[in-house]
Design a protein around this motif. Structure first.
Motif, short mmCIF file in Angstrom:
data_model
loop_
_atom_site.label_atom_id
_atom_site.label_comp_id
_atom_site.label_asym_id
_atom_site.label_seq_id
_atom_site.Cartn_x
_atom_site.Cartn_y
_atom_site.Cartn_z
N ARG A 8 -18.13 -10.29 -4.40
CA ARG A 8 -17.19 -9.35 -3.91
C ARG A 8 -15.98 -9.82 -3.50
O ARG A 8 -16.88 -11.15 -2.44
CB ARG A 8 -17.33 -8.34 -2.85
CG ARG A 8 -14.91 -8.02 -2.57
CD ARG A 8 -15.51 -7.05 -1.82
NE ARG A 8 -13.28 -6.36 -1.03
CZ ARG A 8 -13.47 -5.65 -1.44
NH1 ARG A 8 -14.15 -4.47 -1.15
NH2 ARG A 8 -12.01 -4.99 -1.05
N VAL A 19 -12.30 4.81 -4.98
CA VAL A 19 -12.00 3.61 -3.75
C VAL A 19 -12.47 2.58 -3.92
O VAL A 19 -13.21 2.85 -2.65
CB VAL A 19 -10.63 3.88 -2.75
CG1 VAL A 19 -9.93 3.30 -2.74
CG2 VAL A 19 -10.07 5.85 -2.74
N GLY A 28 -2.29 4.43 -4.63
CA GLY A 28 -3.08 4.53 -5.77
C GLY A 28 -3.85 3.31 -5.37
O GLY A 28 -4.35 2.41 -4.39
N PHE A 29 -4.54 3.85 -6.25
CA PHE A 29 -5.82 2.89 -6.56
C PHE A 29 -6.50 2.95 -8.09
O PHE A 29 -6.21 3.60 -8.57
CB PHE A 29 -7.20 3.22 -5.40
CG PHE A 29 -7.80 4.40 -5.46
CD1 PHE A 29 -6.57 5.60 -5.38
CD2 PHE A 29 -8.92 4.76 -6.55
CE1 PHE A 29 -7.85 6.51 -4.76
CE2 PHE A 29 -9.21 5.53 -6.73
CZ PHE A 29 -8.69 6.90 -5.67
N ASP A 53 -12.46 -11.28 -2.32
CA ASP A 53 -11.13 -10.48 -2.37
C ASP A 53 -9.70 -12.00 -2.43
O ASP A 53 -9.28 -13.05 -1.29
CB ASP A 53 -11.07 -10.32 -0.61
CG ASP A 53 -11.71 -8.63 -0.86
OD1 ASP A 53 -11.09 -7.16 -0.76
OD2 ASP A 53 -12.91 -8.69 0.35
N VAL A 78 -5.53 -1.55 -4.32
CA VAL A 78 -5.04 -0.32 -4.22
C VAL A 78 -3.88 -0.73 -3.19
O VAL A 78 -3.13 -1.60 -3.61
CB VAL A 78 -5.55 0.18 -2.69
CG1 VAL A 78 -6.83 0.64 -2.22
CG2 VAL A 78 -5.47 -1.07 -1.29
N PHE A 79 -3.22 0.16 -3.35
CA PHE A 79 -1.48 0.21 -3.84
C PHE A 79 -0.47 1.13 -2.93
O PHE A 79 -0.99 1.90 -2.90
CB PHE A 79 -0.79 -0.69 -5.00
CG PHE A 79 -1.22 0.48 -6.44
CD1 PHE A 79 -2.18 0.48 -6.69
CD2 PHE A 79 -0.13 2.19 -6.68
CE1 PHE A 79 -2.68 1.28 -8.12
CE2 PHE A 79 -0.97 2.56 -7.32
CZ PHE A 79 -1.69 2.61 -8.22
N TYR A 135 -12.14 -0.51 -3.63
CA TYR A 135 -11.36 -1.45 -3.00
C TYR A 135 -12.08 -1.31 -1.52
O TYR A 135 -12.15 -2.34 -0.54
CB TYR A 135 -9.87 -1.83 -2.84
CG TYR A 135 -9.16 -2.34 -1.79
CD1 TYR A 135 -9.23 -3.07 -2.47
CD2 TYR A 135 -8.77 -2.34 -0.72
CE1 TYR A 135 -8.56 -4.78 -1.60
CE2 TYR A 135 -8.84 -2.96 0.16
CZ TYR A 135 -8.02 -4.72 -0.79
OH TYR A 135 -8.14 -5.12 0.35
N ALA A 136 -12.58 0.35 -1.42
CA ALA A 136 -12.91 0.64 0.05
C ALA A 136 -15.02 -0.21 0.97
O ALA A 136 -15.25 0.21 1.75
CB ALA A 136 -13.25 1.87 0.49
N ASP A 153 -4.43 -10.01 -0.88
CA ASP A 153 -4.45 -8.99 0.04
C ASP A 153 -4.49 -7.60 -0.26
O ASP A 153 -5.39 -6.59 0.58
CB ASP A 153 -2.78 -8.98 0.43
CG ASP A 153 -3.01 -9.99 1.79
OD1 ASP A 153 -4.73 -10.85 1.83
OD2 ASP A 153 -1.88 -10.36 2.07
N SER A 154 -4.24 -7.18 -1.69
CA SER A 154 -4.93 -5.87 -1.91
C SER A 154 -5.56 -6.18 -3.05
O SER A 154 -5.86 -4.40 -3.92
CB SER A 154 -3.23 -5.64 -2.68
OG SER A 154 -2.04 -5.62 -1.54
N MET A 189 0.42 -1.32 -0.03
CA MET A 189 0.08 -0.48 -0.12
C MET A 189 0.44 1.49 0.09
O MET A 189 0.48 2.51 -0.54
CB MET A 189 -0.42 0.20 1.29
CG MET A 189 -1.93 1.34 0.95
SD MET A 189 -2.96 0.99 2.05
CE MET A 189 -3.91 2.81 2.11
N LYS A 190 1.70 1.36 0.87
CA LYS A 190 2.93 2.30 0.78
C LYS A 190 4.50 1.71 -0.49
O LYS A 190 4.65 1.69 0.00
CB LYS A 190 3.40 2.98 1.75
CG LYS A 190 3.79 4.04 2.61
CD LYS A 190 3.58 4.25 3.21
CE LYS A 190 4.58 3.88 4.38
NZ LYS A 190 4.45 4.03 6.17
#
Lengths: 383, 142
Positions: free
Chosen positions: A346, A125, A31-32, A348, A382-383, A127-128, A351-352, A1-2
């Motif tokens: 959805r 986003v 980013g996403f 998953d 998301v990344f 993903y959220a 993990d991202s 993510m970071k």
């Protein structure tokens, strides 16, 4: 993510390698992205811009956010989104300076998101949240961002964590609507949102108002016509020119033992304009099963407009009859009675990243030729 | 083709066994030895979700996270935050992309976390209980 980057620091060291103690802030990149494919299930059906030719561009987007902590509570953040719908033309959605006055009080100055809805802050986003995009029936205001100030206060009320968000600013970014691209002027845009969260329960309420001007060309002849026939009030009502619009939102989220219940209600009032008042809501229930989330949403959109030409008589003069008929046609076009059912999954799988499938069945009670069924699939990350 | 598929299924099965095995590690929440604040389970969770920024004594708290996706972090998220790592990731993406906050700093090993916590009186972290030594104070095991 970071991804932490010291690019700035590295380049400045190259420039100033004789100075040993140059203090340079790290820049964080996040980013996403969403890749969305959509197709309606029958020829001639259209929904949310999709038709029966499969499309992978309209709903897709890539975003990059750069932020840096300066010293003493000051930070700077910019978020750029390139949308397929805009031919991948990148645009700043957020660009602000933040200042943490205390642990609980944050000021944002610059371009930022207006917290109209429960999901406004992270609208893009995907993903959220569970859906591919939040339900269109509710999430359909003409603009999402504004330029101005935001004040965020996080506090506690008994067992609840609360967030109070005040905003003030304006928006004059060009919008395309009703076949025209116009430069609106939403000024004195003021609002307050409040949310309270405790373990599995979140409650939210918001109020916004703005002084709104939208200079649509096609309304000009009507405005002039009514003014010339002496109906000043109608002449003013047939355009949106410095009129006050108000928006109310109520929302809730329950996330209890893998069961999810989300609901949101919105009420947009546009008095003294030719545009309809909108009452919308949706209710969503979902259940998480391992890495999957299945959900079903029911939503309703009810738009109305009073006949503000009522004071003008019919059958007295042909000019007046023409004005009245044309205006009433616009008023009629503002009414709607729509409902939709969304069934989604959805997964998953990473993990991202998540894969989402969604089927929307839409019906228009005033005109059933608008009924449509849409299937969408999305890969979001998301990344 | 079928063999490939079998190998894949077997691989997935084995790796899931491996993950569940690793995930049984006991998680020890640790602070600097000089930290005398009482910290409840709820407060540990709130500290790591950025909802609480100070200890009960009023000192600033600096949470330190394990690397995203690591077995110990998944265990901590499940037992203490009571969320899956996907939910935690979604939670932070909401906050990061809306300017409301940013996730705790991440370090990659128990050793680095121990070093950081013994050096910083405001730090709080968690490690595999098997890695504990007396350079830090254990406040809770999960």
């Amino acid at each position: 993510m970071k991804i932490k980057s010291s690019l700035l620091a590295v380049s400045s060291c190259l420039l100033l390698n004789t100075v040993s103690n140059v203090a340079m802030a790290d820049v964080n990149f996040n980013g996403f992205a969403s890749i969305v494919g959509g197709v309606t299930t029958a020829s001639g059906e259209q929904l949310y811009g999709y038709n029966d030719n499969i499309d992978f561009k309209k709903g897709s987007l890539f975003a990059l956010q750069a932020s840096s902590d300066l010293e003493n509570g000051l930070g700077v953040t910019a978020q750029i989104i390139a949308r397929g719908a805009n031919d991948w033309d990148p645009k700043f959605e957020w660009a602000y300076l933040s200042y943490d006055a205390t642990d609980n009080l944050r000021f944002l100055v610059g371009r930022q998101r207006a917290p109209f809805y429960m999901y406004s802050d992270f609208l893009d986003v995907s993903y959220a949240y569970p859906w591919i995009t939040p339900p269109n029936g509710v999430y359909n205001l003409l603009f999402d961002s504004f330029d101005g100030i935001g004040i965020l206060y996080s506090g506690q009320l008994g067992e609840f964590d609360t967030t109070t968000h005040f905003i003030y600013g304006k928006n004059d970014s060009a919008v395309s609507a009703l076949g025209e691209t116009i430069t609106p002027d939403f000024k004195d845009f003021t609002g307050l949102s409040f949310s309270a969260n405790r373990e599995w329960l979140t409650l939210r309420a918001a109020y916004f108002q703005a002084n709104m001007t939208m200079p649509f060309q096609f309304l000009q002849p009507l405005q002039n016509g009514w003014a010339q026939t002496g109906f000043t009030d109608i002449s003013n009502d047939v355009v949106m020119n410095g009129d006050k619009g108000t928006f109310i939102e109520l929302g809730m989220q329950i996330d209890y033992n893998d069961y999810i219940l989300n609901a949101e209600y919105t009420n947009l009032t546009l008095d003294h304009t030719p545009f309809g008042d909108q009452k919308s809501y949706y209710v969503m229930v979902g259940k998480r099963i391992d890495n999957f989330l299945v959900h079903i949403t029911y939503g309703k959109d009810d738009d109305s407009k009073n006949d503000f030409t009522a004071s003008a008589p019919f059958g007295v003069a042909p000019t007046l009859d023409f004005l009245k008929a044309s205006t009433q046609q616009i008023i009629a076009s503002q009414k709607s009675d729509e409902k939709y059912l969304i069934v989604g999954l959805r997964w998953d799988f990473h993990d991202s990243a998540a894969l989402k499938f969604e089927y929307t069945s839409f019906s228009d009670n005033l005109n059933n030729t608008n009924d449509a069924n849409l299937f969408r699939v999305a890969l979001v990350t998301v990344f | 083709m079928l063999n490939k598929y079998r190998a894949f299924v077997l691989g997935v099965f084995c790796s899931s066994l491996l993950v569940s095995h690793l995930a049984n590690a006991e998680v020890a929440v640790i602070v600097n030895s000089a930290n005398s604040s009482a910290i409840s389970d709820t407060e540990i969770s709130r500290l790591f979700l950025g909802k609480l920024k100070k200890y009960s004594a009023g000192d600033k708290a600096v949470p330190i996270n394990q690397k995203f996706g690591s077995a110990i972090r998944k265990e901590f998220e499940k037992k203490v935050l009571k969320k899956s790592s996907t939910q935690v990731k979604a939670y932070w993406s909401k906050r990061v992309f809306s300017g409301k906050g940013k996730p705790p700093k991440e370090l990659t090993s128990d050793k680095d976390i121990l070093a950081q916590i013994s050096a910083n009186k405001n730090a709080i972290g968690y490690i595999d209980a098997a890695s504990i030594n007396d350079s830090v104070k254990v406040i809770r095991k999960f």
